[in-house]
Design a protein around this motif. Structure first.
Motif, PDB file in Angstrom:
ATOM      1  N   GLY A 124       1.616   5.462   0.067  1.00  0.00           N
ATOM      2  CA  GLY A 124       1.066   6.632   0.768  1.00  0.00           C
ATOM      3  C   GLY A 124       1.513   6.810   2.195  1.00  0.00           C
TER       4      GLY A 124
ATOM      5  N   SER B  72      -8.837   6.139   2.673  1.00  0.00           N
ATOM      6  CA  SER B  72      -9.127   5.585   1.348  1.00  0.00           C
ATOM      7  C   SER B  72      -9.135   6.670   0.279  1.00  0.00           C
ATOM      8  CB  SER B  72     -10.473   4.857   1.363  1.00  0.00           C
ATOM      9  OG  SER B  72     -11.500   5.709   1.882  1.00  0.00           O
TER      10      SER B  72
ATOM     11  N   ARG C  70       0.856  -1.199   0.000  1.00  0.00           N
ATOM     12  CA  ARG C  70       0.000   0.000   0.000  1.00  0.00           C
ATOM     13  C   ARG C  70       0.885   1.240   0.000  1.00  0.00           C
ATOM     14  NH1 ARG C  70      -5.533   0.850   2.150  1.00  0.00           N
ATOM     15  NH2 ARG C  70      -5.822   2.991   2.843  1.00  0.00           N
TER      16      ARG C  70
ATOM     17  N   LEU D  25      -5.488   7.685  -0.429  1.00  0.00           N
ATOM     18  CA  LEU D  25      -4.882   6.662  -1.277  1.00  0.00           C
ATOM     19  C   LEU D  25      -5.308   6.857  -2.736  1.00  0.00           C
ATOM     20  CD1 LEU D  25      -3.296   4.024  -1.700  1.00  0.00           C
ATOM     21  CD2 LEU D  25      -5.384   2.768  -1.088  1.00  0.00           C
TER      22      LEU D  25
ATOM     23  N   THR E  47      -2.047   7.432   4.214  1.00  0.00           N
ATOM     24  CA  THR E  47      -3.058   6.457   3.812  1.00  0.00           C
ATOM     25  C   THR E  47      -3.214   5.354   4.855  1.00  0.00           C
ATOM     26  OG1 THR E  47      -1.520   5.034   2.583  1.00  0.00           O
ATOM     27  CG2 THR E  47      -2.512   6.872   1.390  1.00  0.00           C
TER      28      THR E  47
ATOM     29  N   GLN F  66      -2.856   7.692  -5.952  1.00  0.00           N
ATOM     30  CA  GLN F  66      -2.850   6.801  -7.119  1.00  0.00           C
ATOM     31  C   GLN F  66      -3.142   7.564  -8.401  1.00  0.00           C
ATOM     32  OE1 GLN F  66      -5.787   4.040  -5.630  1.00  0.00           O
ATOM     33  NE2 GLN F  66      -4.244   2.518  -5.039  1.00  0.00           N
TER      34      GLN F  66
END
Length: 613
Positions: A68, A124, A66, A127, A72, A131
């Motif tokens: 961030g 979320s 994951r 994130l 995140t 992205q």
């Protein structure tokens, strides 16, 4: 309800099994991108995005599944004090977050208001925005689940990085330049760059906040859980497999004696767990350690092996911290010896069902406030944030490439007394004026092709003023530009033209000195930053009567603009200031500006004259 042994395995599995980038490992073994950024933290992402402006091929390599970093992983309560100080990569990111909430819920929605101008995004959402920003740069390849295992160095140059994947396959990459954006400083350690772990003695840098003797202590860690009181988004707290109510029983007499009104709260109430304000969109809260409290989430002294530890050691330390936090919440929600009203209110809190769904609604990453710290060209210390003589501004750094405005902030490095009712030691909070950060904190002394924006060069005390995500993003952004410039000019990172680097930073909306009334969107932002970088804004306003003075309080840690940090471009230029500014212009070989009637006219004329030279 799963215990935390099962939960930890789930967390690890999620970290290891998240989708990888498109390229196959076999195809990557001999690739040589221009730049490898190790660590997809916010600083690493900012570095990759800025370096990509030079059309560089970039690998952004993350050891987990994951990206961030903490932004995140539950840290949604951003560490800054005034909106007027936001600039550079963090401002650009928060503006994207704000636009997301406006587009999704409407400009007048509660979600837009609760996003706090986009600085308080849900994990979320943060994130998603990271992205999207990375996807817009086709020269950036994001690789997750690549854990660094070895670094090759020849003739003061990093020549190869070796990574291992979850299936034990190995990947070797030979970049031209490397950026270590990990929180722990894993790459710089593998490259055998000099670094420190722990605290320096007071005598080493004459720091008032340092201990008398050097030691191995470092700032405490904790998980930043994302929680809610919304029953439709409520997930129960997992019970640790080793839960023992006696570990928390000392809370009972404290509650009955009136030391705590509630389990969750924020200053203004007496509470155990800090539910940050303002609230996040959709009724979510960032849960954090209570500074100087009788009950703490951080466990200083029980994490000192983390920075130098192998993967197994780090997982054990993470489990210890997670067990403690979840056990504490379970206790305040369920223990029958606590007052019923206290328990019932505590039980209204749960994990967010729509966050971290693959890991039991627990963020996989622990908050590493401090790990290794490089010993680079410039070691940032407490003195770097002190006031300039008789001035509202902090000490002038002519080679500044970023600015901070938070404080020296340490949640404690040790603990005295019982776990509950005792006290953290080494804890401090020192308010200061907005402070400049010189380029040398990013640069190692000898290695020619490495920059380090997160585990940067600072004393323990100095690092506690730099370790905030908005500042780290500014340092990462500057590192990205510097990397591109070093490659373009075929020079070492030590030889990067700092004046040219500052111009790159300003052109992207980054500040190198804080000016509260000239934000990045202002047409005079670059001229004002340029003149301030030469010292032109120092000496205009006197030092505040109270050191560390901030503007009018808004809520929580947020304030109106810092006093004494506006330039007032439309104000008439008095003779005394004109004389001083003309003297400074002559010192820098610049033309004088004697026909200007306002401060703004003088700066604009001087900037135009400087551009012609």
């Amino acid at each position: 309800m799963r215990d935390t042994s099962t939960l930890l395995l789930t967390l690890v599995a999620a970290l290891m099994l998240a989708p990888l980038a498109v390229l196959r490992a076999a195809d990557r073994s001999l690739d040589s991108p221009d730049i490898v950024v190790c660590g997809a933290t916010p600083a690493g992402i900012a570095a990759a995005l800025n370096a990509a402006e030079g059309d560089r091929s970039i690998w952004l390599v993350e050891p987990t599944g994951r990206i961030g970093g903490m932004m995140t992983h539950g840290l949604s309560h951003s560490d800054f004090h005034s909106f007027e100080a936001l600039n550079g990569p963090f401002l650009l990111f928060s503006q994207r977050v704000l636009k997301h909430y406006q587009a999704t819920y409407g400009e007048d929605s509660a979600q837009v208001q609760d996003s706090w101008q986009g600085t308080h995004g849900e994990p979320s959402v943060n994130l998603l925005i990271f992205q999207q920003m990375l996807a817009e740069r086709p020269t950036i390849t994001v690789l997750t689940n690549h854990r660094l295992v070895e670094v090759d160095v020849e003739n003061s140059t990093i020549t190869a990085l070796h990574f291992v994947l979850p299936d034990s396959k190995k990947v070797t990459v030979k970049p031209r330049l490397v950026i270590d954006a990990t929180y722990e400083g894993d790459l710089l350690a593998a490259a055998k760059i000099p670094y420190r772990v722990g605290r320096e003695a007071k005598s080493e840098y004459s720091e008032t906040l340092a201990p008398e003797a050097a030691d191995a202590e470092l700032q405490g860690y904790n998980f930043r859980l994302c929680m809610t009181q919304n029953p439709t988004n409520h997930a129960p707290i997992p019970v640790p497999d080793n839960y023992n109510r006696e570990d928390y029983a000392a809370i009972i007499p404290l509650v009955k004696a009136g030391q705590f009104d509630a389990a969750f709260g924020y200053p203004g109430r007496r509470f155990i767990l800090k539910a940050h304000l303002p609230v996040m969109p959709n009724g979510k809260h960032d849960i954090n350690d209570v500074s100087q409290g009788l009950v703490r989430l951080s466990l200083p002294g029980q994490h000192h092996e983390y920075p130098e530890g192998n993967l197994a050691t780090r997982r054990l330390i993470e489990k210890k911290h997670l067990d403690w936090q979840l056990g504490l919440i379970h206790f305040v929600q369920t223990d029958p010896e606590l007052p019923e009203a206290f328990r019932k209110e505590a039980a209204t809190w749960g994990l967010c069902r729509d966050e971290f769904a693959d890991t039991g609604h627990i963020p996989p990453q622990i908050y590493v406030r401090e790990g290794r710290r490089m010993v680079g060209l410039r070691v940032y210390t407490e003195a770097d944030t002190e006031y300039a003589p008789n001035d509202a501004r902090a000490r002038l750094h002519l080679d500044a490439i970023a600015v901070g405005e938070y404080s020296h902030n340490c949640h404690g490095t040790g603990h005295e007394g019982p776990p509950i009712g005792g006290r953290h030691t080494g804890e401090f909070y020192k308010g200061v004026a907005p402070y400049q950060i010189p380029f040398g904190v990013l640069v190692p002394k000898k290695i020619r092709n490495l920059l380090v924006p997160t585990a940067c060069s600072a004393s323990h005390v100095g690092f506690c003023a730099l370790r905030l995500e908005p500042i780290w993003m500014s340092l990462g952004g500057a590192a990205g530009f510097a990397a591109d410039m070093a490659l373009a000019e075929s020079v070492s990172v030590q030889e990067v033209d700092v004046e040219a680097l500052k111009r790159r930073v300003w052109s992207s909306g980054g500040a190198t000195i804080h000016v509260s009334d000239v934000p990045p969107s202002h047409p005079d932002f670059i001229p004002v930053q340029w003149w301030g970088s030469l010292g032109g804004l120092h000496g205009i306003e006197p030092a505040p009567k109270k050191p560390g003075a901030r503007g009018k309080h808004i809520v929580s840690q947020y304030y109106e603009a810092f006093p004494g940090h506006s330039i007032k471009l439309d104000q008439p230029l008095d003779e005394e200031l004109k004389t001083r500014w003309n003297q400074l212009a002559r010192q820098h070989g610049l033309p004088e500006s004697n026909n200007s009637t306002t401060r703004g006219d003088w700066i604009r004329a001087a900037f135009a004259g400087a551009k012609k030279r």
